[in-house]
Design an enzyme around this catalytic site. Sequence first.
Site, PDB file in Angstrom:
ATOM      1  N   SER A  19       0.829  -1.205   0.000  1.00 42.17           N
ATOM      2  CA  SER A  19       0.000   0.000   0.000  1.00 42.17           C
ATOM      3  C   SER A  19       0.866   1.259   0.000  1.00 42.17           C
ATOM      4  CB  SER A  19      -0.929   0.008   1.223  1.00 42.17           C
ATOM      5  OG  SER A  19      -1.870  -1.033   1.133  1.00 42.17           O
ATOM      6  N   ARG A  31      -1.944   7.600   5.971  1.00 34.67           N
ATOM      7  CA  ARG A  31      -1.286   6.359   6.387  1.00 34.67           C
ATOM      8  C   ARG A  31      -0.296   6.694   7.505  1.00 34.67           C
ATOM      9  NH1 ARG A  31      -3.258   1.479   3.953  1.00 34.67           N
ATOM     10  NH2 ARG A  31      -3.964   2.006   1.847  1.00 34.67           N
ATOM     11  N   LEU A  92     -14.239   4.375  -1.531  1.00 37.25           N
ATOM     12  CA  LEU A  92     -15.690   4.229  -1.585  1.00 37.25           C
ATOM     13  C   LEU A  92     -16.396   5.029  -0.498  1.00 37.25           C
ATOM     14  CD1 LEU A  92     -15.762   0.361  -2.082  1.00 37.25           C
ATOM     15  CD2 LEU A  92     -15.871   2.126  -3.847  1.00 37.25           C
ATOM     16  N   CYS A 157     -21.760 -10.137  -9.251  1.00 38.44           N
ATOM     17  CA  CYS A 157     -20.965 -10.440  -8.071  1.00 38.44           C
ATOM     18  C   CYS A 157     -20.585 -11.914  -8.031  1.00 38.44           C
ATOM     19  CB  CYS A 157     -21.748 -10.096  -6.797  1.00 38.44           C
ATOM     20  SG  CYS A 157     -21.835  -8.322  -6.459  1.00 38.44           S
ATOM     21  N   CYS A 172     -16.886 -10.454   0.064  1.00 42.92           N
ATOM     22  CA  CYS A 172     -16.199  -9.470  -0.776  1.00 42.92           C
ATOM     23  C   CYS A 172     -15.436  -8.519   0.133  1.00 42.92           C
ATOM     24  CB  CYS A 172     -17.241  -8.711  -1.604  1.00 42.92           C
ATOM     25  SG  CYS A 172     -16.626  -7.235  -2.450  1.00 42.92           S
ATOM     26  N   ASP A 173     -14.275  -8.036  -0.344  1.00 46.62           N
ATOM     27  CA  ASP A 173     -13.498  -7.139   0.523  1.00 46.62           C
ATOM     28  C   ASP A 173     -14.109  -5.758   0.648  1.00 46.62           C
ATOM     29  OD1 ASP A 173     -12.914  -6.467  -2.061  1.00 46.62           O
ATOM     30  OD2 ASP A 173     -10.747  -6.450  -1.826  1.00 46.62           O
ATOM     31  N   CYS A 216     -26.497   3.733 -23.141  1.00 46.03           N
ATOM     32  CA  CYS A 216     -25.045   3.580 -23.204  1.00 46.03           C
ATOM     33  C   CYS A 216     -24.662   2.505 -24.224  1.00 46.03           C
ATOM     34  CB  CYS A 216     -24.494   3.208 -21.834  1.00 46.03           C
ATOM     35  SG  CYS A 216     -22.711   2.909 -21.835  1.00 46.03           S
ATOM     36  N   CYS A 242     -21.163   9.236 -17.123  1.00 45.99           N
ATOM     37  CA  CYS A 242     -20.646   8.044 -16.448  1.00 45.99           C
ATOM     38  C   CYS A 242     -19.131   8.046 -16.616  1.00 45.99           C
ATOM     39  CB  CYS A 242     -21.241   6.783 -17.062  1.00 45.99           C
ATOM     40  SG  CYS A 242     -20.454   5.235 -16.493  1.00 45.99           S
TER      41      CYS A 242
END
Length: 267
Positions: A19, A31, A92, A157, A172-173, A216, A242
Site C-alpha cells: 500500500s 497512512r 468508496l 458479483c 467481498c473485501d 449507453c 458516467c
Amino acid sequence: MIERGVIFLKKNQFLVGLSLDGTKELHDKNRVDPKEKGTFSKVMEVKNLFEEYQIDYNILCVLTSELASQPEQIYSFIQQKNIGFIQFIPCLPDLSLKSPTKYALSPEGFKNFYLSILEQWFIELHEGTYRSIKLFDDLIHLLVDGEITACGILGECQMQYVIEADGSVYPCDFYVLDTYRLGFIQELSIRQLFNRGITSPFICERKKRPSFCSKCPFEQMCLGGCKRMKDCMYVNEEENMCGYQSLLEVFIPQIDEILKCLTQVKI
C-alpha cells in the site's frame, strides 16, 4: 525482523500487495503509525527490500478524491519511483452514511484521473515502456481475450471469500461488515460457508440501474458494473455522465494501436 519476513516471502514465492497512496504528502496524510507519524519512508524501505530480494509486488493505491485531482503529479511520481505494477482502488463512500465523505471518489474524479493517466500511459507505451495499470490490463484482457480478470467488471458479483485475521469470512473485501459475515473458517468449510443464508441474496441481488445506462453503447459489456463502486466511478447523481463510459469511449478505439505497441514492448 523485516528482512526475515522478506526472506520468507521470497522463499515461498508470494506476490505481495504494498500500500502506497501516491506522493509522500498524500500518503502521510492518511497512512500513519500508532504515533500518528507518516509511514511513507517505511513503505519505501520495504519497496527497496522487495527489489533487493527480487520479490514480486504490486503497488496498491487508494484513489481518493484528492489524489484523483492530481493525475499528472501521480504519474510523474510513478515514473520517478520506477513503479512497474500499480492498482488504483477507488475510495468508496461509507455504506452507513447518507452522503459521501470528502475522501470518496466521484464519477467525475474517476473520469478526469483515468483519462489523464491513459494519455500519459499511452505516450510511454509508444516510446517502448510498458507500465501495468490494473484497470487498463483488465480492459485489454476483456476486449481482446474475453477474459475476466476483475471482479464485477461485467456487473455480476462472485464470492471472493475474504478471510480476516480472526478467521471471519466475508463474500467481498468491500463488504467486510457484520451484516455480511458468513462465519469463521475455523468452524465451517468453504462449502458450508457458501451455503450460508447471506450468500444467495449477495450474489443475486438486482442493482437499480439509472436510465442513463439504457442509452449507453457499452451497456451489455458493463451491465452497470460493480454495485459497490456505482457511486464513485459510474453514473453521477445528475445522471448525465458516467466515468467508466467516458474512459471506454477513449480506450476502446485505441485498442488496436495499444496491441500493436504491446507486441513491440518487452513485458
